[in-house]
Design a protein around this motif. Structure first.
Motif, PDB file in Angstrom:
ATOM      1  N   SER A  70      14.331 -71.550  35.600  1.00 47.83           N
ATOM      2  CA  SER A  70      15.772 -71.698  35.424  1.00 47.83           C
ATOM      3  C   SER A  70      16.424 -70.418  34.903  1.00 47.83           C
ATOM      4  CB  SER A  70      16.082 -72.868  34.489  1.00 47.83           C
ATOM      5  OG  SER A  70      15.494 -72.664  33.218  1.00 47.83           O
ATOM      6  N   ASP A  71      15.663 -69.606  34.160  1.00 51.01           N
ATOM      7  CA  ASP A  71      16.215 -68.327  33.701  1.00 51.01           C
ATOM      8  C   ASP A  71      16.558 -67.434  34.891  1.00 51.01           C
ATOM      9  OD1 ASP A  71      15.954 -69.132  31.103  1.00 51.01           O
ATOM     10  OD2 ASP A  71      14.120 -67.993  30.709  1.00 51.01           O
ATOM     11  N   VAL A  72      15.681 -67.436  35.880  1.00 47.93           N
ATOM     12  CA  VAL A  72      15.935 -66.666  37.099  1.00 47.93           C
ATOM     13  C   VAL A  72      17.161 -67.228  37.819  1.00 47.93           C
ATOM     14  CG1 VAL A  72      14.985 -65.893  39.308  1.00 47.93           C
ATOM     15  CG2 VAL A  72      13.480 -66.158  37.313  1.00 47.93           C
ATOM     16  N   GLY A  73      17.213 -68.557  37.916  1.00 48.97           N
ATOM     17  CA  GLY A  73      18.338 -69.195  38.585  1.00 48.97           C
ATOM     18  C   GLY A  73      19.671 -68.870  37.935  1.00 48.97           C
ATOM     19  N   MET A  74      19.706 -68.808  36.614  1.00 50.62           N
ATOM     20  CA  MET A  74      20.964 -68.505  35.913  1.00 50.62           C
ATOM     21  C   MET A  74      21.407 -67.068  36.154  1.00 50.62           C
ATOM     22  SD  MET A  74      20.861 -70.632  32.304  1.00 50.62           S
ATOM     23  CE  MET A  74      19.196 -70.161  31.818  1.00 50.62           C
ATOM     24  N   ILE A  75      20.452 -66.155  36.198  1.00 47.21           N
ATOM     25  CA  ILE A  75      20.809 -64.764  36.496  1.00 47.21           C
ATOM     26  C   ILE A  75      21.347 -64.649  37.913  1.00 47.21           C
ATOM     27  CG2 ILE A  75      19.861 -62.451  36.843  1.00 47.21           C
ATOM     28  CD1 ILE A  75      17.943 -63.089  34.485  1.00 47.21           C
ATOM     29  N   LEU A  76      20.683 -65.307  38.863  1.00 42.25           N
ATOM     30  CA  LEU A  76      21.159 -65.282  40.247  1.00 42.25           C
ATOM     31  C   LEU A  76      22.556 -65.890  40.348  1.00 42.25           C
ATOM     32  CD1 LEU A  76      17.887 -66.275  42.159  1.00 42.25           C
ATOM     33  CD2 LEU A  76      18.937 -64.001  42.008  1.00 42.25           C
ATOM     34  N   ASP A  77      22.814 -66.960  39.602  1.00 44.71           N
ATOM     35  CA  ASP A  77      24.134 -67.594  39.635  1.00 44.71           C
ATOM     36  C   ASP A  77      25.216 -66.630  39.180  1.00 44.71           C
ATOM     37  OD1 ASP A  77      25.956 -69.942  39.837  1.00 44.71           O
ATOM     38  OD2 ASP A  77      26.071 -69.668  37.667  1.00 44.71           O
ATOM     39  N   LYS A  78      24.924 -65.818  38.185  1.00 41.40           N
ATOM     40  CA  LYS A  78      25.911 -64.838  37.725  1.00 41.40           C
ATOM     41  C   LYS A  78      26.249 -63.836  38.826  1.00 41.40           C
ATOM     42  CE  LYS A  78      26.322 -66.443  33.563  1.00 41.40           C
ATOM     43  NZ  LYS A  78      27.587 -67.122  33.157  1.00 41.40           N
ATOM     44  N   LEU A  79      25.345 -63.710  39.795  1.00 45.34           N
ATOM     45  CA  LEU A  79      25.566 -62.810  40.933  1.00 45.34           C
ATOM     46  C   LEU A  79      26.153 -63.549  42.129  1.00 45.34           C
ATOM     47  CD1 LEU A  79      22.183 -60.869  40.681  1.00 45.34           C
ATOM     48  CD2 LEU A  79      24.426 -60.122  39.846  1.00 45.34           C
ATOM     49  N   GLY A  80      26.508 -64.819  41.933  1.00 41.48           N
ATOM     50  CA  GLY A  80      27.096 -65.608  43.003  1.00 41.48           C
ATOM     51  C   GLY A  80      26.089 -66.241  43.935  1.00 41.48           C
ATOM     52  N   ILE A  81      24.800 -66.220  43.551  1.00 40.07           N
ATOM     53  CA  ILE A  81      23.727 -66.703  44.426  1.00 40.07           C
ATOM     54  C   ILE A  81      23.271 -68.075  43.939  1.00 40.07           C
ATOM     55  CG2 ILE A  81      21.433 -66.239  45.348  1.00 40.07           C
ATOM     56  CD1 ILE A  81      22.004 -63.242  44.688  1.00 40.07           C
ATOM     57  N   ALA A  82      23.413 -69.078  44.774  1.00 37.68           N
ATOM     58  CA  ALA A  82      23.045 -70.451  44.423  1.00 37.68           C
ATOM     59  C   ALA A  82      21.663 -70.767  44.968  1.00 37.68           C
ATOM     60  CB  ALA A  82      24.062 -71.434  45.003  1.00 37.68           C
ATOM     61  N   VAL A  83      20.706 -70.969  44.059  1.00 35.48           N
ATOM     62  CA  VAL A  83      19.372 -71.439  44.414  1.00 35.48           C
ATOM     63  C   VAL A  83      19.074 -72.667  43.558  1.00 35.48           C
ATOM     64  CG1 VAL A  83      18.512 -69.171  45.116  1.00 35.48           C
ATOM     65  CG2 VAL A  83      18.237 -69.935  42.727  1.00 35.48           C
ATOM     66  N   ARG A  84      17.984 -73.335  43.862  1.00 37.97           N
ATOM     67  CA  ARG A  84      17.558 -74.498  43.070  1.00 37.97           C
ATOM     68  C   ARG A  84      16.362 -74.089  42.234  1.00 37.97           C
ATOM     69  NH1 ARG A  84      19.722 -79.687  42.152  1.00 37.97           N
ATOM     70  NH2 ARG A  84      21.114 -78.802  43.728  1.00 37.97           N
ATOM     71  N   THR A  85      16.324 -74.529  40.978  1.00 41.94           N
ATOM     72  CA  THR A  85      15.164 -74.289  40.128  1.00 41.94           C
ATOM     73  C   THR A  85      14.703 -75.601  39.523  1.00 41.94           C
ATOM     74  OG1 THR A  85      16.488 -73.856  38.143  1.00 41.94           O
ATOM     75  CG2 THR A  85      15.973 -71.970  39.554  1.00 41.94           C
ATOM     76  N   GLY A  86      13.418 -75.667  39.180  1.00 41.25           N
ATOM     77  CA  GLY A  86      12.871 -76.868  38.566  1.00 41.25           C
ATOM     78  C   GLY A  86      11.752 -77.449  39.396  1.00 41.25           C
ATOM     79  N   HIS A  87      11.529 -78.759  39.219  1.00 43.05           N
ATOM     80  CA  HIS A  87      10.401 -79.385  39.927  1.00 43.05           C
ATOM     81  C   HIS A  87      10.799 -80.004  41.251  1.00 43.05           C
ATOM     82  CE1 HIS A  87      11.951 -83.280  38.620  1.00 43.05           C
ATOM     83  NE2 HIS A  87      11.843 -82.923  37.345  1.00 43.05           N
ATOM     84  N   HIS A  88      12.086 -79.991  41.584  1.00 39.83           N
ATOM     85  CA  HIS A  88      12.587 -80.426  42.889  1.00 39.83           C
ATOM     86  C   HIS A  88      12.220 -81.876  43.214  1.00 39.83           C
ATOM     87  CE1 HIS A  88      13.118 -76.135  43.092  1.00 39.83           C
ATOM     88  NE2 HIS A  88      11.808 -75.929  43.160  1.00 39.83           N
ATOM     89  N   CYS A  89      12.145 -82.714  42.186  1.00 36.54           N
ATOM     90  CA  CYS A  89      11.730 -84.122  42.351  1.00 36.54           C
ATOM     91  C   CYS A  89      10.363 -84.223  43.020  1.00 36.54           C
ATOM     92  CB  CYS A  89      12.770 -84.917  43.141  1.00 36.54           C
ATOM     93  SG  CYS A  89      14.348 -85.076  42.290  1.00 36.54           S
ATOM     94  N   THR A  90       9.485 -83.277  42.690  1.00 34.56           N
ATOM     95  CA  THR A  90       8.110 -83.284  43.207  1.00 34.56           C
ATOM     96  C   THR A  90       7.166 -82.887  42.070  1.00 34.56           C
ATOM     97  OG1 THR A  90       8.302 -80.988  43.972  1.00 34.56           O
ATOM     98  CG2 THR A  90       8.806 -82.712  45.575  1.00 34.56           C
TER      99      THR A  90
END
Length: 406
Positions: A345-365
Motif C-alpha cells: 500500500s505504501d507503493v500504491g499511495m506514492i503512485l496515487d500522488k502521481l495520478g496512477i491508480a493501481v490496486r494494492t492488498g490481497h485482492h480478495c485472494t
C-alpha cells in the motif's frame, strides 16, 4: 483499424487530473471505466423511458421491457448461449456464484465433494464453504506451483464419484493467470457427472466466450469489469439444469401463480429474476457489449497482451522487482512487489500522488497471498483504453517509490 487515441476519446473520465497529474487508470481488474456511449444509454433510460419491466401495458413499460430483452439477446450472442432465456441478469459475479451454490443445496449430501482451486477469489470460495456447512460436503482445493500454475495431476486424483461440483475461475484476478478450463472441463466430464461452474469475471472483458463450445453448466461474470455500470452481471446456465433446480429468491416476477396454498414458478429466465431488476444497468450492459464488439474482441486481446508484455519487460529491467506468476500464461494483469518494501500500500499511495491508480492488498485472494508468504501485492491491470505511455509512467512511478521507500 485499432486507433487507441480514438478509443481513449470515448472515455471522458480519462481527461481529468488526479493530484495535479493526468489520470493513469490501471485498476481495471477491480472495475473498468465506462465509455460515453454506455453512460448515454444508461442516462437515456432514466430520462426517457424509466418504468418497471414486464408488468405494465403502458408505453414506457413496454419500451423498457423491449430494451432490456434486447440487451439479453445481445449477451446471449456475446457468450454464444443456445437460448436467450439461459441468460439471467444478476448484480454481478458474486451474486451469481452465491445463487448457484444455494440452488445446488438439495443436490449434495454428506461427504460429497466440491472442487475449487487455490487461485479463486473469495467469492468462489466462501459460497462453497457455506454449501459444505449446509450439506456436510467437503471442499477440495487444486494446488498451485511456485509459478501460480494449477497442478492438474492433483485434479485427476480428486475427481471421483463423490465429486458433485467443480468451480474454477477462467482468469485469476490477483495474478492474471489464464487457467486451462478446457482441460479442467474435459477431465471433469470424463470422470464425473459434476456440475461445472466457471467464474468469468476476469475473462469476459478480454476473450471471446463460447459457453456451448466450453460445455460448462454455469458461467458467471460482472458488467462493471467490462465497461458497463456497477450492479450488473450475468449468470448463464444450461436450460435443462435451470429448469430442474429450485429458485433463489422469492417475490414478484418469478411466479406463475401465487396463493396461500402454494406457488408455481415462472418460466426461464424469470424464475431466477425476482423483484425489480436494475433495468437501466441491464440495458447499458447491452451497450457495453456493443462497444466491445465494435472495437473488436481480437483487437482488445492483442492490445492488452502487448501492454502486459511491455509492462512486464519494463518492470523487470528494474532491480528488486518480484512479479508473481511471471512464467504463467497471463492476461491483463501484472502483480508485483518491491524487494525490501514491506507494505504494497505504501507503493500504491506514492503512485496515487502521481495520478496512477493501481490496486494494492490481497485482492480478495488471501489463500494466494498465504501461498507466496506475502501480505499483498501491487496490481496493475489493463483495459482497451490504456496505452504504452501509461506503462512508462507506471515504471517511473515505481522507480520513485523504490527511491523513497528503500
Amino acid at each position: 483499424m485499432f486507433d487507441i487515441q480514438e478509443i481513449r476519446s470515448q472515455f471522458s473520465i480519462l481527461d481529468q487530473k488526479v493530484n495535479g497529474k493526468p489520470l493513469v487508470y490501471l485498476d481495471n481488474a477491480a472495475t473498468s471505466q465506462k465509455p460515453d456511449s454506455v453512460l448515454d444509454v444508461w442516462t437515456q433510460y432514466y430520462k426517457e423511458i424509466n418504468a418497471n419491466v414486464h408488468r405494465g401495458i403502458h408505453t414506457l413499460s413496454q419500451l423498457a421491457t423491449e430494451e432490456m430483452e434486447l440487451s439479453r439477446r445481445k449477451i446471449q450472442k456475446f457468450i454464444n448461449a443456445k437460448h436467450d432465456y439461459e441468460v439471467i441478469f444478476t448484480k454481478g459475479t458474486t451474486e451469481g456464484l452465491n445463487l448457484i451454490a444455494y440452488i445446488l443445496t438439495q443436490e449434495l449430501k454428506k461427504d460429497d465433494e466440491i472442487i475449487i482451486s487455490y487461485l479463486e477469489h473469495h467469492s468462489n470460495i466462501v459460497p462453497w464453504q457455506l454449501l459444505c456447512e449446509r450439506t456436510g460436503a467437503k471442499l477440495r482445493v487444486i494446488p498451485i506451483d511456485e509459478n501460480g500454475i494449477l497442478q492438474l495431476d492433483i485434479l485427476d486424483e480428486f475427481l471421483s464419484e463423490k465429486t458433485k461440483v467443480v468451480s474454477v475461475n477462467h482468469v485469476s484476478n490477483a495474478l492474471g493467470i489464464v487457467n486451462p478450463i478446457e482441460q479442467i472441463i474435459e477431465k471433469t466430464r470424463k470422470n464425473t457427472d459434476a456440475y461445472i461452474v466457471i467464474d468469468g469475471a476476469q475473462s469476459a472483458p478480454h476473450f471471446v466466450i463460447d459457453v456451448q463450445k466450453m460445455d460448462c453448466d454455469f458461467y458467471v461474470f460482472s458488467g462493471h469489469k467490462m465497461y458497463a455500470p456497477m450492479g450488473t452481471g450475468i449468470l448463464y446456465g444450461k436450460e435443462n439444469i435451470l429448469e430442474e433446480l429450485p429458485p433463489f429468491h422469492g417475490g414478484g416476477e418469478m411466479i406463475a401463480t401465487c396463493s396461500f396454498d402454494g406457488t408455481t414458478y415462472a418460466p426461464l429466465p424469470f424464475k431466477y429474476e425476482a423483484g425489480t431488476p436494475n433495468v437501466g444497468g441491464n440495458i447499458a450492459l447491452g451497450a457495453a457489449v456493443d462497444f466491445i464488439l465494435k472495437v473488436g474482441q481480437q483487437n482488445i486481446q492483442n492490445h492488452e497482451n502487448a501492454l502486459l508484455e511491455y509492462a512486464q519487460r519494463k518492470l523487470l529491467e528494474l532491480d528488486g522487482i518480484k512479479i508473481y506468476g511471471e512464467k504463467a500464461n497471463r492476461t491483463g494483469v501484472v502483480s508485483f512487489n518491491l524487494e525490501g518494501v514491506g507494505i504494497a500500500s505504501d507503493v500504491g499511495m506514492i503512485l496515487d500522488k502521481l495520478g496512477i491508480a493501481v490496486r494494492t492488498g490481497h485482492h480478495c485472494t488471501q489463500p494466494i497471498m498465504s501461498f507466496f508468504n506475502i501480505a499483498g501485492t501491487v496490481r496493475a491491470s489493463f483495459a482497451v483504453y490504456n496505452d504504452f505511455n501509461e506503462i512508462d509512467l507506471l515504471v517511473e512511478g515505481v522507480k520513485k517509490a523504490q527511491r523513497m521507500l528503500s
